[in-house]
Design an enzyme around this catalytic site. Sequence first.
Site, PDB file in Angstrom:
ATOM      1  N   LYS A  13       0.344   0.040   2.141  1.00 46.58           N
ATOM      2  CA  LYS A  13      -0.036   1.164   0.960  1.00 46.58           C
ATOM      3  C   LYS A  13      -0.369   0.387  -0.009  1.00 46.58           C
ATOM      4  O   LYS A  13      -1.662   0.790  -0.799  1.00 46.58           O
ATOM      5  CB  LYS A  13       1.723   1.455   0.474  1.00 46.58           C
ATOM      6  CG  LYS A  13       2.060   2.226   2.263  1.00 46.58           C
ATOM      7  CD  LYS A  13       3.971   2.505   1.306  1.00 46.58           C
ATOM      8  CE  LYS A  13       4.854   1.716   1.093  1.00 46.58           C
ATOM      9  NZ  LYS A  13       4.750   0.624   1.886  1.00 46.58           N
ATOM     10  N   ARG A  88      10.537   8.332  -1.991  1.00 49.30           N
ATOM     11  CA  ARG A  88      11.074   7.376  -1.306  1.00 49.30           C
ATOM     12  C   ARG A  88      12.307   7.898  -0.532  1.00 49.30           C
ATOM     13  O   ARG A  88      12.630   7.633   0.513  1.00 49.30           O
ATOM     14  CB  ARG A  88      11.243   5.683  -1.271  1.00 49.30           C
ATOM     15  CG  ARG A  88      10.669   4.643  -1.098  1.00 49.30           C
ATOM     16  CD  ARG A  88      10.920   3.200  -0.896  1.00 49.30           C
ATOM     17  NE  ARG A  88      10.554   2.503  -2.039  1.00 49.30           N
ATOM     18  CZ  ARG A  88       9.555   1.884  -1.469  1.00 49.30           C
ATOM     19  NH1 ARG A  88       9.871   0.648  -0.853  1.00 49.30           N
ATOM     20  NH2 ARG A  88       8.017   0.632  -1.834  1.00 49.30           N
ATOM     21  N   ARG A 127       3.185 -13.245   3.767  1.00 49.36           N
ATOM     22  CA  ARG A 127       2.709 -12.470   2.783  1.00 49.36           C
ATOM     23  C   ARG A 127       3.249 -13.543   2.121  1.00 49.36           C
ATOM     24  O   ARG A 127       3.898 -14.066   1.714  1.00 49.36           O
ATOM     25  CB  ARG A 127       3.222 -11.497   1.937  1.00 49.36           C
ATOM     26  CG  ARG A 127       2.621 -11.259   1.020  1.00 49.36           C
ATOM     27  CD  ARG A 127       3.098  -9.945   0.664  1.00 49.36           C
ATOM     28  NE  ARG A 127       4.174  -8.715   0.918  1.00 49.36           N
ATOM     29  CZ  ARG A 127       4.177  -7.339   0.322  1.00 49.36           C
ATOM     30  NH1 ARG A 127       3.163  -6.880  -0.018  1.00 49.36           N
ATOM     31  NH2 ARG A 127       6.002  -7.130   1.008  1.00 49.36           N
ATOM     32  N   ARG A 160       7.966 -13.357  -1.055  1.00 44.38           N
ATOM     33  CA  ARG A 160       8.575 -12.649  -1.631  1.00 44.38           C
ATOM     34  C   ARG A 160       9.869 -12.973  -1.195  1.00 44.38           C
ATOM     35  O   ARG A 160      10.674 -12.893  -0.158  1.00 44.38           O
ATOM     36  CB  ARG A 160       8.402 -11.128  -2.062  1.00 44.38           C
ATOM     37  CG  ARG A 160       7.397  -9.859  -3.229  1.00 44.38           C
ATOM     38  CD  ARG A 160       6.345  -8.945  -2.490  1.00 44.38           C
ATOM     39  NE  ARG A 160       7.436  -8.072  -2.475  1.00 44.38           N
ATOM     40  CZ  ARG A 160       7.310  -6.909  -2.071  1.00 44.38           C
ATOM     41  NH1 ARG A 160       5.505  -6.351  -2.545  1.00 44.38           N
ATOM     42  NH2 ARG A 160       8.326  -6.291  -1.100  1.00 44.38           N
ATOM     43  N   ARG A 171      14.759  -3.219   4.760  1.00 42.66           N
ATOM     44  CA  ARG A 171      14.232  -2.413   3.929  1.00 42.66           C
ATOM     45  C   ARG A 171      13.653  -1.138   5.374  1.00 42.66           C
ATOM     46  O   ARG A 171      13.349  -0.056   4.756  1.00 42.66           O
ATOM     47  CB  ARG A 171      13.006  -2.835   3.871  1.00 42.66           C
ATOM     48  CG  ARG A 171      13.065  -3.770   2.140  1.00 42.66           C
ATOM     49  CD  ARG A 171      12.423  -4.786   2.053  1.00 42.66           C
ATOM     50  NE  ARG A 171      10.797  -4.792   1.641  1.00 42.66           N
ATOM     51  CZ  ARG A 171      10.028  -5.820   1.901  1.00 42.66           C
ATOM     52  NH1 ARG A 171       9.604  -7.077   2.457  1.00 42.66           N
ATOM     53  NH2 ARG A 171       8.275  -5.281   1.557  1.00 42.66           N
TER      54      ARG A 171
HETATM   55  P1  AP5 Z   1       0.558  -4.660   1.498  1.00 37.77           P
HETATM   56  O1  AP5 Z   1      -0.813  -3.656   1.234  1.00 37.77           O
HETATM   57  O2  AP5 Z   1       1.510  -4.910   0.230  1.00 37.77           O
HETATM   58  O3  AP5 Z   1       1.997  -3.290   2.257  1.00 37.77           O
HETATM   59  P2  AP5 Z   1       3.034  -2.441   1.427  1.00 37.77           P
HETATM   60  O4  AP5 Z   1       2.835  -1.193   2.323  1.00 37.77           O
HETATM   61  O5  AP5 Z   1       2.565  -2.263  -0.044  1.00 37.77           O
HETATM   62  O6  AP5 Z   1       4.039  -3.817   1.501  1.00 37.77           O
HETATM   63  P3  AP5 Z   1       4.901  -3.671   0.453  1.00 37.77           P
HETATM   64  O7  AP5 Z   1       6.082  -4.597   1.189  1.00 37.77           O
HETATM   65  O8  AP5 Z   1       4.436  -4.316  -0.301  1.00 37.77           O
HETATM   66  O9  AP5 Z   1       5.586  -1.855   0.330  1.00 37.77           O
HETATM   67  P4  AP5 Z   1       7.456  -1.840   0.621  1.00 37.77           P
HETATM   68  O10 AP5 Z   1       6.597  -0.149   0.265  1.00 37.77           O
HETATM   69  O11 AP5 Z   1       8.576  -2.997   0.733  1.00 37.77           O
HETATM   70  O12 AP5 Z   1       7.619  -3.346  -1.242  1.00 37.77           O
HETATM   71  P5  AP5 Z   1       7.616  -2.214  -2.323  1.00 37.77           P
HETATM   72  O13 AP5 Z   1       6.885  -3.214  -3.486  1.00 37.77           O
HETATM   73  O14 AP5 Z   1       6.766  -1.084  -2.891  1.00 37.77           O
HETATM   74  O15 AP5 Z   1       0.513  -6.048   2.929  1.00 37.77           O
HETATM   75  C1  AP5 Z   1       1.479  -6.290   3.115  1.00 37.77           C
HETATM   76  C2  AP5 Z   1       1.617  -6.886   3.341  1.00 37.77           C
HETATM   77  O16 AP5 Z   1       0.830  -7.146   5.121  1.00 37.77           O
HETATM   78  C3  AP5 Z   1       0.221  -8.214   2.968  1.00 37.77           C
HETATM   79  O17 AP5 Z   1       0.683  -9.493   3.478  1.00 37.77           O
HETATM   80  C4  AP5 Z   1      -1.858  -8.130   3.352  1.00 37.77           C
HETATM   81  O18 AP5 Z   1      -2.047  -8.457   3.487  1.00 37.77           O
HETATM   82  C5  AP5 Z   1      -0.699  -7.015   5.206  1.00 37.77           C
HETATM   83  N1  AP5 Z   1      -1.999  -6.796   5.231  1.00 37.77           N
HETATM   84  C6  AP5 Z   1      -2.437  -5.083   4.767  1.00 37.77           C
HETATM   85  N2  AP5 Z   1      -3.149  -4.455   5.351  1.00 37.77           N
HETATM   86  C7  AP5 Z   1      -3.192  -5.380   6.343  1.00 37.77           C
HETATM   87  C8  AP5 Z   1      -4.148  -4.759   7.670  1.00 37.77           C
HETATM   88  N3  AP5 Z   1      -4.335  -3.271   7.977  1.00 37.77           N
HETATM   89  N4  AP5 Z   1      -4.541  -6.059   8.877  1.00 37.77           N
HETATM   90  C9  AP5 Z   1      -3.586  -7.091   8.449  1.00 37.77           C
HETATM   91  N5  AP5 Z   1      -2.639  -7.191   7.697  1.00 37.77           N
HETATM   92  C10 AP5 Z   1      -2.397  -6.120   6.467  1.00 37.77           C
HETATM   93  O19 AP5 Z   1       9.027  -2.603  -2.898  1.00 37.77           O
HETATM   94  C11 AP5 Z   1      10.140  -3.483  -3.247  1.00 37.77           C
HETATM   95  C12 AP5 Z   1      11.298  -2.828  -3.290  1.00 37.77           C
HETATM   96  O20 AP5 Z   1      11.469  -2.489  -4.749  1.00 37.77           O
HETATM   97  C13 AP5 Z   1      11.929  -1.843  -2.174  1.00 37.77           C
HETATM   98  O21 AP5 Z   1      12.743  -2.515  -1.364  1.00 37.77           O
HETATM   99  C14 AP5 Z   1      13.236  -1.111  -3.180  1.00 37.77           C
HETATM  100  O22 AP5 Z   1      14.182  -2.168  -3.284  1.00 37.77           O
HETATM  101  C15 AP5 Z   1      12.230  -1.180  -4.762  1.00 37.77           C
HETATM  102  N6  AP5 Z   1      11.553  -0.208  -4.964  1.00 37.77           N
HETATM  103  C16 AP5 Z   1      10.097   0.037  -4.623  1.00 37.77           C
HETATM  104  N7  AP5 Z   1      10.452   1.565  -5.704  1.00 37.77           N
HETATM  105  C17 AP5 Z   1      11.135   2.047  -4.681  1.00 37.77           C
HETATM  106  C18 AP5 Z   1      11.394   3.582  -4.767  1.00 37.77           C
HETATM  107  N8  AP5 Z   1      10.487   4.894  -5.105  1.00 37.77           N
HETATM  108  N9  AP5 Z   1      12.582   3.927  -4.933  1.00 37.77           N
HETATM  109  C19 AP5 Z   1      13.974   3.032  -4.790  1.00 37.77           C
HETATM  110  N10 AP5 Z   1      13.178   1.879  -4.820  1.00 37.77           N
HETATM  111  C20 AP5 Z   1      12.710   1.315  -4.785  1.00 37.77           C
END
Ligand code: AP5
Length: 216
Positions: A13, A88, A127, A160, A171
């Site tokens: 994402k 979410r 990551r 992280r 998660r």
């Molecule tokens: P990345 O692009 O970062 O993937 P992502 O889907 O954004 O994953 P995240 O781990 O950042 O998302 P998340 O939803 O768990 O965490 P968030 O920060 O939103 O890619 C991930 C890895 O894969 C990278 O190393 C990248 O290089 C690699 N990659 C990407 N695309 C690739 C490809 N095509 N091929 C190979 N490699 C690839 O949230 C963190 C925490 O915040 C949550 O757990 C929760 O506690 C809180 N939170 C955030 N939003 C909310 C909400 N709306 N409600 C409640 N709690 C929330």
Amino acid sequence: MRLIFLGPPGSGKGTQAKQLASRLKIPQLSTGDLLRAGVQSGSALGREASKYMDAGKLVPDDLVIQALLARLQQKDCERGFILDGFPRTLNQAEALDKAFQVKRIGIDAVISLEIDESKLLERLAGRRVCPNGHGEWHIRFRPPRNAGECDVCQAPLVQREDDREESVRVRLAAYRADTEPLKKFYAGQKRLRPIQADAPVAAVAQEIETLVGKLS
Ligand code: AP5
């Protein structure tokens, strides 16, 4: 253009939303980044949120909804935005719909990144992020120029807290229980657009570009 990127942790994402937002010249609003900035600055929101985030649990709806809706009021969102990681839960999706009804605006599409769960652990475990906020790398898929060092400030890269295996499992469970049902919600609104996310970054980006091209 107003878009939502939906998908499990590690589906890409953030990677895809950042690229597209930069090309469309609209902000990418990641609730994860918003909350981490709060943790970093020691704000009341950050202090409360960190109790949940490190363990991989979702932060309570009221806190996240308030923070995101406040951010959407800022001027840079007038031309559009990409929501990355919000909503979410069903509560969050309904709060967003309500806020949009008041403003008489709507979402153009909900881009759902589809990928088998078995691929996610490797993406998240590899990551590494710059502790000074200069971005993120991946030990295999996007290695830094010098192993373990930020390309911008040369600080040692860190993992992280919530990318450790125990937190990733929590998660993924939260995604299945609370977020995946949103696909049905947005399919009901005829806004859901599934994209195959198990491909190299550039190939996924191309598929998203094609989809977005058809929307405008
Ligand atoms: P990345 O692009 O970062 O993937 P992502 O889907 O954004 O994953 P995240 O781990 O950042 O998302 P998340 O939803 O768990 O965490 P968030 O920060 O939103 O890619 C991930 C890895 O894969 C990278 O190393 C990248 O290089 C690699 N990659 C990407 N695309 C690739 C490809 N095509 N091929 C190979 N490699 C690839 O949230 C963190 C925490 O915040 C949550 O757990 C929760 O506690 C809180 N939170 C955030 N939003 C909310 C909400 N709306 N409600 C409640 N709690 C929330």
